[in-house]
Write a protein that holds these residues in place. Structure first.
Motif, mmCIF file in Angstrom:
data_model
loop_
_atom_site.group_PDB
_atom_site.id
_atom_site.type_symbol
_atom_site.label_atom_id
_atom_site.label_comp_id
_atom_site.label_asym_id
_atom_site.label_seq_id
_atom_site.Cartn_x
_atom_site.Cartn_y
_atom_site.Cartn_z
ATOM 1 N N TYR A 184 32.989 34.074 38.884
ATOM 2 C CA TYR A 184 32.909 33.985 37.943
ATOM 3 C C TYR A 184 32.450 32.767 36.734
ATOM 4 O O TYR A 184 33.622 31.372 37.182
ATOM 5 C CB TYR A 184 33.743 35.272 36.646
ATOM 6 C CG TYR A 184 34.022 35.642 36.858
ATOM 7 C CD1 TYR A 184 34.808 36.953 38.047
ATOM 8 C CD2 TYR A 184 32.573 36.988 36.496
ATOM 9 C CE1 TYR A 184 33.924 38.075 38.047
ATOM 10 C CE2 TYR A 184 32.436 38.544 36.525
ATOM 11 C CZ TYR A 184 33.290 38.951 37.801
ATOM 12 O OH TYR A 184 33.170 40.369 38.053
ATOM 13 N N PHE A 198 32.375 31.065 32.234
ATOM 14 C CA PHE A 198 31.789 32.050 31.016
ATOM 15 C C PHE A 198 31.938 30.544 30.308
ATOM 16 O O PHE A 198 32.356 29.604 31.038
ATOM 17 C CB PHE A 198 33.972 32.132 31.236
ATOM 18 C CG PHE A 198 34.375 33.135 31.715
ATOM 19 C CD1 PHE A 198 35.013 32.746 33.445
ATOM 20 C CD2 PHE A 198 34.173 34.162 31.612
ATOM 21 C CE1 PHE A 198 35.181 33.742 34.076
ATOM 22 C CE2 PHE A 198 35.123 35.410 32.846
ATOM 23 C CZ PHE A 198 35.002 35.212 33.584
ATOM 24 N N ARG A 247 29.272 35.266 30.107
ATOM 25 C CA ARG A 247 29.252 35.074 31.770
ATOM 26 C C ARG A 247 28.388 35.426 32.744
ATOM 27 O O ARG A 247 27.745 36.050 32.549
ATOM 28 C CB ARG A 247 31.137 36.131 31.752
ATOM 29 C CG ARG A 247 30.447 37.679 31.472
ATOM 30 C CD ARG A 247 31.743 38.075 32.612
ATOM 31 N NE ARG A 247 31.424 39.607 31.940
ATOM 32 C CZ ARG A 247 32.070 40.674 32.907
ATOM 33 N NH1 ARG A 247 33.695 40.283 33.195
ATOM 34 N NH2 ARG A 247 32.025 41.766 32.141
ATOM 35 N N MET A 249 36.190 31.183 37.262
ATOM 36 C CA MET A 249 37.337 31.455 37.808
ATOM 37 C C MET A 249 37.300 32.344 38.757
ATOM 38 O O MET A 249 35.884 32.861 39.480
ATOM 39 C CB MET A 249 37.991 33.441 37.495
ATOM 40 C CG MET A 249 38.968 33.880 37.506
ATOM 41 S SD MET A 249 40.089 35.314 36.760
ATOM 42 C CE MET A 249 38.272 36.526 36.869
ATOM 43 N N LEU A 301 37.169 34.504 42.585
ATOM 44 C CA LEU A 301 37.935 36.232 42.569
ATOM 45 C C LEU A 301 38.648 36.411 43.953
ATOM 46 O O LEU A 301 38.914 34.919 45.031
ATOM 47 C CB LEU A 301 36.452 37.096 42.928
ATOM 48 C CG LEU A 301 35.388 37.247 42.183
ATOM 49 C CD1 LEU A 301 34.578 38.275 42.741
ATOM 50 C CD2 LEU A 301 35.973 37.831 40.490
ATOM 51 N N GLN A 317 43.930 34.857 40.199
ATOM 52 C CA GLN A 317 42.610 34.947 39.517
ATOM 53 C C GLN A 317 43.137 34.302 37.954
ATOM 54 O O GLN A 317 43.044 34.963 37.279
ATOM 55 C CB GLN A 317 42.201 36.467 38.998
ATOM 56 C CG GLN A 317 41.375 37.584 40.289
ATOM 57 C CD GLN A 317 40.969 38.927 39.671
ATOM 58 O OE1 GLN A 317 41.246 39.160 38.337
ATOM 59 N NE2 GLN A 317 40.110 39.493 40.655
ATOM 60 N N LEU A 321 41.823 31.023 35.029
ATOM 61 C CA LEU A 321 40.666 30.411 34.665
ATOM 62 C C LEU A 321 40.940 28.653 34.880
ATOM 63 O O LEU A 321 42.493 28.595 34.511
ATOM 64 C CB LEU A 321 40.597 30.563 33.159
ATOM 65 C CG LEU A 321 39.697 31.897 32.888
ATOM 66 C CD1 LEU A 321 39.765 32.345 31.149
ATOM 67 C CD2 LEU A 321 38.666 32.048 33.060
#
Lengths: 114, 117
Positions: free
Chosen positions: B33, B35, B50, B95, B97, B103, B105
């Motif tokens: 991810y 963000f 995100r 981040m 998975l 997990q 940041l």
């Protein structure tokens, strides 16, 4: 709304003092985090916890410890504060579910160590 | 280890203009991810937008949109019709998975954006 509350906005301590920074979240989140924020360095992870009594070192754990005795509370401890620990400290929490990877932050504690 | 780089420490634009904040990242992961977080002068950090790496479509939230270039490992934020309330520090974050403990940041250095009247 999710609420992450840090007990102090501003704190001034003396070198060598033991310092407690408290963080409480009200959304039953499994994961909680402590970061320090310094200009030009962004946020750096100190410690995190994914369950009660569980803790994992982040990227800069030296000089710090943490405590998580209850799910809603995550404490950062400076055993013997030093001037290089003067910084902004941010607490965050997040649900453990993979579908909601949003991290919620507290307002921060600006710590000055003299 | 993953790294996130924001090459613009400060930016300043006039109200109503469009501004783009840059972010590049380095990872060998395929699923992750990205963000953008905003930290206004009051200091409470909030999520802006995100992006899931497996989605090709760029995320959009009202005046905020991203340009996600997976091959180039680039993730820029565009703010359209900028407003005075957009003045803040903006952080790009990554981040990966995986199992719960993985997990975390990873943040960039931040870009201080000022919207001038």
């Amino acid at each position: 709304d999710v609420k992450v509350t840090q007990s102090s906005r501003y704190l001034v301590k003396r070198t060598g003092e033991k310092v407690f920074l408290e963080c409480v979240q009200d959304m039953d989140h499994e994961n909680m985090f402590w970061y320090r924020q310094d200009p030009g360095l962004g946020l750096r992870l100190i410690y995190f916890s994914y369950d009660v009594k569980m803790k994992e070192k982040g990227d800069i754990p030296e000089g710090y410890s943490v405590s998580r005795e209850k799910k809603e509370r995550f404490s950062l401890i400076l055993e013997s504060a030093s001037t290089n620990q003067t910084s902004m400290y941010l607490c965050a929490s997040r649900t453990g579910g993979a579908a909601k990877n949003i991290q919620y932050f507290g307002a921060g504690t600006r710590l000055s160590v003299l | 280890a993953q790294t996130v780089t924001q090459s613009q420490p400060e930016m300043s634009v006039q109200e109503a203009e469009t501004v783009t904040l840059s972010c590049t990242y380095d990872t060998s992961e395929n699923n992750y991810y990205l963000f953008w977080y905003k930290q206004p002068p009051s200091r409470q950090m909030i999520l802006v937008i995100r992006q899931e790496a497996y989605k090709q479509q760029n995320a959009t939230e009202n005046r905020f949109s991203v340009n996600f270039q997976k091959a180039a490992k680039s993730f820029s934020l565009k703010i359209s019709d900028s407003q005075l309330g957009d003045t803040a520090m903006y952080f790009c974050a990554f981040m990966k998975l995986g199992i719960q403990g993985a997990q975390k940041l990873v943040f960039g250095q931040g870009t201080r954006l000022t919207i001038n009247p």
